[in-house]
Scaffold this motif. Structure first.
Motif: not given
Length: 77
Positions: A12-18, A34-45, A62-66
């Motif tokens: 449930k990270l979709g609504n968080q800002p990137a 631009a290079l965005f880093v998205i961190k989850t509990t298992k992996k970094t994208f 911008v949100t992660i979903n967008a």
């Protein structure tokens, strides 16, 4: 990309800002995107949006979903 979408939905990270990003600038000071880093509990994208499309994304929070639904986004390995 499918794995990233599934992890974002599961955690449930979709609504968080990137907020973690960096501009890609070469030695001649030309911005290539631009290079965005998205961190989850298992992996970094790492997601890249090329120039000039990154400018519109950075003008607003911008949100992660967008970000993952952006037509120009690329998932880097």
């Amino acid at each position: 990309m499918q794995q990233l979408i599934q992890l974002i939905e599961k955690e449930k990270l979709g609504n968080q800002p990137a907020t973690q990003y960096t501009l890609i600038i070469d030695d001649k000071q030309v911005v290539h995107g631009a290079l965005f880093v998205i961190k989850t509990t298992k992996k970094t994208f790492k997601l890249m949006i090329p120039a000039p499309f990154h400018e519109a994304v950075l003008k607003e929070q911008v949100t992660i979903n967008a970000l993952i639904k952006h037509p120009q986004v690329m998932l880097l390995a």
